[in-house]
Design an enzyme around this catalytic site. Structure first.
Site, PDB file in Angstrom:
ATOM      1  N   GLU A  10      -4.423  -9.922   7.197  1.00 16.70           N
ATOM      2  CA  GLU A  10      -3.798  -9.648   6.036  1.00 16.70           C
ATOM      3  C   GLU A  10      -2.424  -9.810   6.374  1.00 16.70           C
ATOM      4  O   GLU A  10      -1.884 -10.026   5.267  1.00 16.70           O
ATOM      5  CB  GLU A  10      -4.353  -7.955   5.962  1.00 16.70           C
ATOM      6  CG  GLU A  10      -3.841  -7.394   4.756  1.00 16.70           C
ATOM      7  CD  GLU A  10      -2.441  -6.789   4.635  1.00 16.70           C
ATOM      8  OE1 GLU A  10      -1.922  -6.552   3.471  1.00 16.70           O
ATOM      9  OE2 GLU A  10      -1.940  -6.863   5.768  1.00 16.70           O
ATOM     10  N   GLU A  11      -1.821  -9.465   7.472  1.00 14.28           N
ATOM     11  CA  GLU A  11      -0.340  -9.295   7.460  1.00 14.28           C
ATOM     12  C   GLU A  11       0.147 -10.739   7.144  1.00 14.28           C
ATOM     13  O   GLU A  11       1.623 -10.746   7.036  1.00 14.28           O
ATOM     14  CB  GLU A  11       0.124  -8.908   8.882  1.00 14.28           C
ATOM     15  CG  GLU A  11      -0.129  -7.478   9.234  1.00 14.28           C
ATOM     16  CD  GLU A  11       0.620  -6.561   8.254  1.00 14.28           C
ATOM     17  OE1 GLU A  11       1.216  -6.937   7.607  1.00 14.28           O
ATOM     18  OE2 GLU A  11       0.174  -5.318   8.461  1.00 14.28           O
ATOM     19  N   GLU A  60      -5.174   1.080   2.958  1.00 15.71           N
ATOM     20  CA  GLU A  60      -4.077   0.061   3.696  1.00 15.71           C
ATOM     21  C   GLU A  60      -2.911   1.273   4.065  1.00 15.71           C
ATOM     22  O   GLU A  60      -3.319   2.568   4.190  1.00 15.71           O
ATOM     23  CB  GLU A  60      -3.417  -0.458   2.519  1.00 15.71           C
ATOM     24  CG  GLU A  60      -3.206  -2.137   2.443  1.00 15.71           C
ATOM     25  CD  GLU A  60      -2.684  -2.495   3.502  1.00 15.71           C
ATOM     26  OE1 GLU A  60      -2.048  -1.882   4.289  1.00 15.71           O
ATOM     27  OE2 GLU A  60      -2.814  -3.979   4.087  1.00 15.71           O
ATOM     28  N   HIS A 113       5.739  -1.159  10.199  1.00 21.61           N
ATOM     29  CA  HIS A 113       6.024  -2.608  10.900  1.00 21.61           C
ATOM     30  C   HIS A 113       6.909  -2.454  12.082  1.00 21.61           C
ATOM     31  O   HIS A 113       7.657  -3.377  12.355  1.00 21.61           O
ATOM     32  CB  HIS A 113       6.579  -3.507   9.898  1.00 21.61           C
ATOM     33  CG  HIS A 113       5.510  -4.085   9.048  1.00 21.61           C
ATOM     34  ND1 HIS A 113       5.735  -5.098   8.425  1.00 21.61           N
ATOM     35  CD2 HIS A 113       4.156  -3.665   8.800  1.00 21.61           C
ATOM     36  CE1 HIS A 113       4.437  -5.548   7.487  1.00 21.61           C
ATOM     37  NE2 HIS A 113       3.688  -4.614   7.840  1.00 21.61           N
ATOM     38  N   HIS A 126      -7.845  -4.111   7.265  1.00 21.86           N
ATOM     39  CA  HIS A 126      -7.700  -5.268   8.214  1.00 21.86           C
ATOM     40  C   HIS A 126      -7.273  -4.649   9.534  1.00 21.86           C
ATOM     41  O   HIS A 126      -6.550  -3.674   9.670  1.00 21.86           O
ATOM     42  CB  HIS A 126      -6.696  -6.125   7.375  1.00 21.86           C
ATOM     43  CG  HIS A 126      -5.146  -5.315   7.527  1.00 21.86           C
ATOM     44  ND1 HIS A 126      -4.095  -5.395   8.404  1.00 21.86           N
ATOM     45  CD2 HIS A 126      -4.426  -4.615   6.540  1.00 21.86           C
ATOM     46  CE1 HIS A 126      -3.023  -4.793   8.195  1.00 21.86           C
ATOM     47  NE2 HIS A 126      -3.458  -4.101   7.179  1.00 21.86           N
ATOM     48  N   ASP A 162      -1.153   1.010   9.454  1.00 24.09           N
ATOM     49  CA  ASP A 162      -1.163  -0.444   8.984  1.00 24.09           C
ATOM     50  C   ASP A 162      -1.857  -1.362   9.858  1.00 24.09           C
ATOM     51  O   ASP A 162      -1.377  -2.016  10.592  1.00 24.09           O
ATOM     52  CB  ASP A 162       0.264  -0.987   8.571  1.00 24.09           C
ATOM     53  CG  ASP A 162       0.282  -2.205   7.834  1.00 24.09           C
ATOM     54  OD1 ASP A 162      -0.701  -2.526   7.270  1.00 24.09           O
ATOM     55  OD2 ASP A 162       1.229  -2.960   7.728  1.00 24.09           O
TER      56      ASP A 162
END
Length: 992
Positions: free
Chosen positions: A220-221, A246, A319, A174, A186
């Site tokens: 995706e998130e 991922e 994140h 993604h 990510d």
């Protein structure tokens, strides 16, 4: 006479004998060597190859530059930067395709910029809450590389067209990031890996046999929206297997997170540097891992079979703004890319039909059915994979054979009169005289040591949880060092004390017997879970038990070298009679203190080397009072042969310390065989599982999860790791244990008093700002753990002079604190319009109720955003989005109703048209999922909020409150998003 004959207590040094120096040295070297290899595997990423050594069609320099460009800014779905990334990806894909088209022998490539697909569904398969509806519009990029055996026709261009032949392979990543992270791992590394796969498989000589689909998915998130909407594209019917790339960490090695079955996992063996364990996949099965990836969509919704590969550590950067190119490296990129190349090449080259047979579920692709598997890497270089059923069968077999073999061996020992285990004494024929064998010495030593060491380790886990619960966040190896060092020292101390008071040559045999019993029970539990729940995480117990069984069997086989108990007892009795005769003939009867120490009260030998004068040439070969049966052959029963002084010397040298005198014939080298049978395999498998667990969980405290589970894992795995030392630890010299005691003291003090967070291992605190557009008020909310959340808020200037309103957070020990913050500027107002005054005009909405029915149409639009949501005080029974597709494979609503509808669009400032019905399926009045009473929904009213989200954090000053928190929060704090939007603005509504 030789020097050895001159002094019977002089022993020739044997470098492999079961004596303190060899045992300490060899055991320490073996443990250190294997532990270091395990640690290196986890901490050191294999180096990336040079340009010359890279596979044909791979350009790592280009991949790294792509990653740097991709991570120049935050690019969540709801940001302008996301559109820039989308356009850049199309440009890069087209450039690579043009280059391949210019070369001869390249495959056909088709690029789909999916700006048509959309989907409405409920998120019941992702979250515990089954009543959140989602509408999403696709901006996925799909690249199809036609395989040499694929259908040559463009079947997707036909109405209801379907592919022919074998299914293709999907590789997914993604390209959206979270609003607070740059997305290097990510999922930037996955995205640039896809670009390199495109280059690799379009290079001459690398053409795939089966078709390859590269999915650059967006969204995706936010509830895996990109993968879900892929289900509406024609290519979703073509792919049968998948590889999902991922990132749940920020570097290191890419780990095989989980797989659907054994058959597809075997292709991962093609990876140059395999890394991973089935343990992680079982964590999802057991619900221990709450987050999800696109894997659940490809497998659960579409029926594809495949693999989930992800970075897993460190989660403190996940994140956050440290998920950037600066905090990772090209070696990690190469590790993921090499895994992707090896696995994908195997899948697209496969000629079998395992992934093309029909399935029972007609809503899913015909990918066949696989078997549950067991898999793990060995030092990141080899990969083992086999069926769980095979492990089950082997486990059941070993559970039966292991005890049976030991039982038969014990019977054979008893038949040959050599079963010294559990033997207290031996009777001499029909006479009342008995000879003590002291065979029970050491029987209960091992369970006591195991219990005490484990209890102390668990006690330390409780201590850390109470005093400094988050120290493992930044100091995982300090915790490991404390647990391991205290375990070894306590075990050594107890074993040495026991050996001092009750020395026993059977210590090893008893230790292995107890470890055999414990591991047998562990294997029973593991086998039951494997059979009933399909859990393979206990795979290491099979190998552990197998090694313990062999080591235990060696100890039992050693007993065949001992003299028969009856023979030993008769010789001991003869010696006693000769001693009595010799003593009575003396003119002076010696006192009790002068009696030799090897004569017990019942005539048995006590061992030891009492001080005595050295023999001379005139000394009797019988050595006066120290007669022995060393000259007799162990197989003899009654024959008495004159023995020599040399036999006496050999016997004395073979008995260690004050252990039983019959033990002198035991082999002195078999302990090394036992060590090598057990220790390496335990360290490799248990060490790998322990490190994987603690690495993945060491920073869960910032998510509100209790860290006691981490400390408990360290304590229990310390026992599993060093239980193989118990048969030998009583032979250790004091040097290593005392050194470890010092390490324990130092690490204990550090773990109790050190601050748990650092700039390299920051505490995540979650941010959101909520604005009430009806009255213009706003509140900034931070969610985190106490007391560190309060420390952070106290450092924020806008919070000074205010009393933060703190409530219980959404999970575990998390606390949410709010205060009136700096107003956001997410919407550019007209000059002269002071946006700090309400009401704002950021959201436009219109509600029209159908006359005479509990139905309404709600139109919603937000300025400078493409994400809004409707939140109802009471769930609605049904909803419909104008122009939306509905897929019966994905739940649209639920019997509980829908309490929230999340709206995502590819068009900025789009207007959604939502029809809701709160009459056809009424919800019971007064019920809510949180247990709070709500208004009676039997009323013909519907109330709630219209909310829009803003997630673009690339320009300073747009969200001043977030800028302020980042500027003034302590260096050991990282800011992450609390929800889909960084800013949420709302209007209340009521439909009457």
């Amino acid at each position: 006479m030789s020097p050895a004959m001159a002094n019977p207590r002089v022993r020739k040094f044997n470098p492999i004998a079961f004596t303190p120096l060899p045992v300490t040295f060899i055991t320490t070297i073996v443990y250190l060597a294997v532990l270091i290899l395990v640690l290196v595997t986890y901490l050191v990423v294999p180096p990336a190859p040079t340009l010359e050594m890279s596979p044909k069609g791979v350009n790592l320099t280009e991949a790294w530059r792509d990653l740097q460009h991709l991570t120049e800014g935050f690019h969540p779905y709801n940001s302008r930067r996301n559109d820039d990334v989308h356009a850049w990806l199309l440009h890069r894909i087209e450039a690579i395709v043009r280059e391949s088209a210019a070369a001869d022998g390249g495959p056909e490539v088709f690029v789909f910029d999916d700006n048509l697909s959309n989907l409405t569904y409920s998120n019941g398969g992702v979250s515990k809450s089954p009543i959140v509806g989602v509408y999403f519009e696709s901006t996925n990029i799909i690249v199809y590389i036609r395989g040499s055996e694929d259908d040559p026709q463009n079947w997707w261009e036909w109405s209801n067209g379907k592919p022919k032949g074998k299914g293709g392979v999907l590789v997914n990543a993604h390209y959206d990031s979270v609003s607070t992270g740059y997305g290097a791992t990510d999922d930037g590394m996955g995205v640039v890996s896809l670009l390199q796969l495109l280059r690799y498989f379009t290079t001459a000589g690398n053409k795939p046999r089966k078709g390859l689909v590269l999915l650059f998915n967006n969204g995706e998130e936010d509830y895996l929206n990109g993968a879900r909407v892929y289900s509406q594209h024609a290519m979703s019917n073509f792919t049968h297997t998948f590889l999902n790339l991922e990132g749940a960490g920020a570097g290191g090695r890419a780990c095989l997170f989980r797989s659907t079955d054994t058959e597809v996992t075997r292709f991962y063996k093609n990876a140059k540097h395999p890394f991973g364990s089935v343990l992680a996949g079982d964590g999802f099965k057991l619900g221990l891992i709450r987050s999800q990836t696109d894997y659940v969509v490809f497998n659960g919704v579409l029926g594809l079979r495949g693999l989930d590969v992800s970075f897993i550590a460190p989660r403190s950067r996940y994140h956050t703004d440290q998920d950037d190119a600066r905090h990772t490296n090209v070696d990690s990129l190469w590790h993921m890319l090499s895994v992707a190349i090896g696995t994908t090449e195997g899948l697209v080259s496969y000629t079998g039909t395992d992934f093309d047979s029909k399935t029972t579920d007609q809503d899913k692709v015909n990918s066949g059915g696989g078997t549950l598997g067991v898999w793990f890497d060995i030092f990141g270089s080899a990969f083992a994979v086999f069926r769980l059923h095979t492990l089950f069968a082997l486990s059941v077999t070993l559970l039966v054979i292991g005890p049976l073999v030991l039982f038969i061996t014990s019977i054979a020992l008893s038949k040959t009169d050599r079963m010294y285990l559990f033997s207290m004494s031996k009777s001499l024929g029909g006479a009342s005289e008995t000879v003590s064998l002291r065979g029970l010495r050491g029987l209960f030593r091992t369970p006591i040591i195991l219990t005490v060491t484990t209890v102390i380790s668990i006690g330390l886990a409780y201590l850390l949880e109470k005093i400094n619960p988050y120290i493992v966040h930044s100091s995982q190896f300090a915790v490991w060092s404390m647990m391991l060092s205290v375990w070894i020292f306590v075990a050594w101390f107890l074993a040495r004390v026991a050996d001092f008071f009750r020395p026993s040559a059977l210590h090893r045999a008893y230790s292995y017997t107890w470890i055999f019993i414990v591991t047998w029970i562990m294997l029973v539990i593991s086998t039951v879970y494997a059979n009933q729940k399909g859990i393979a995480a206990g795979y290491f117990t099979f190998f552990y038990f197998a090694a313990v069984f062999l080591a235990t069997w060696v100890s039992y086989l050693e007993l065949f070298s001992l003299p028969r108990k009856g023979y030993y007892a008769r010789q001991a009795s003869r010696r006693q009679r000769r001693r009595s005769s010799s003593l009575s003939s003396r003119l002076l009867t010696p006192s009790a203190d002068e009696l030799p120490s090897d004569i017990g009260p019942n005539g048995a030998e006590n061992v030891g080397d009492p001080d005595e004068t050295d023999p001379t040439e005139s000394t009797s070969l019988l050595r006066g009072q120290r007669t022995t049966f060393a000259n007799y052959r162990t197989g003899g029963d009654d024959g008495v042969t004159e023995y020599t002084a040399e036999d006496e010397h050999v016997r004395e040298a073979s008995i260690f310390g004050h252990e039983q005198s019959w033990s002198w014939t035991l082999p002195r080298w078999t302990w090394i065989l036992q060590l090598l049978l057990l220790a390496p395999i335990v360290i490799i498998l248990v060490g790998q599982v322990g490190l994987l667990l603690t690495t993945a969980m060491s920073q869960i405290g910032s998510d509100g999860v209790s860290t006691f589970i981490v400390y408990l894992a360290c304590a229990l795995f310390s026992t599993l790791l060093f239980a193989p030392l118990l048969p030998f630890i009583h032979r250790f010299t004091y040097h290593v244990p005392i050194f470890l005691l010092l390490i324990f003291i130092g690490t204990l003090i550090y773990n109790l008093v050190a601050f748990p967070f650092s700039p390299a291992n920051r505490l995540k605190i979650f941010f959101i700002q909520e604005v009430n557009l009806d009255d213009g008020t706003n509140k900034v909310s931070l969610t985190g753990i106490q007391p560190y959340l309060t420390d952070t808020i106290n450092a924020i200037p806008s919070a000074a002079g205010q009393t933060a309103n703190c409530t219980q957070g959404p999970f575990g020990s998390l606390v949410r604190c709010s205060w009136s913050g700096l107003p956001p500027r997410v919407v550019k107002e007209d000059p002269g319009n002071d946006q700090t005054m309400g009401p704002y005009t950021w959201i436009s909405y219109n509600i029209t109720r159908t006359v005479g029915k509990n139905e309404a149409r709600i139109k919603v639009s937000g300025r400078n955003t493409r994400a809004c949501k409707l939140k109802f005080d009471n769930p609605v029974a049904d909803y419909r989005i104008s122009g939306s597709a509905v897929d019966h494979r994905l739940p649209h609503t639920s019997r509980q109703g829908v309490e929230e509808i999340r709206l995502w669009t590819r068009t900025w400032e789009n207007t959604w048209v939502v029809d809701v019905d709160w009459h056809s399926n009424p919800v019971n009045p007064g019920e809510s999922k949180d247990g709070d009473e709500k208004q009676d929904v039997s009323k013909n009213e519907l109330s709630g909020k219209v909310i829009c989200l803003w997630s673009d954090n690339n320009e300073s000053g747009v969200i001043p409150a977030l800028d302020e928190v980042r500027l003034y929060a302590p260096a050991w704090v990282a800011i992450s998003k609390s929800a889909d939007g960084l800013v949420e603005a709302s209007h209340d509504f009521i439909i009457q």
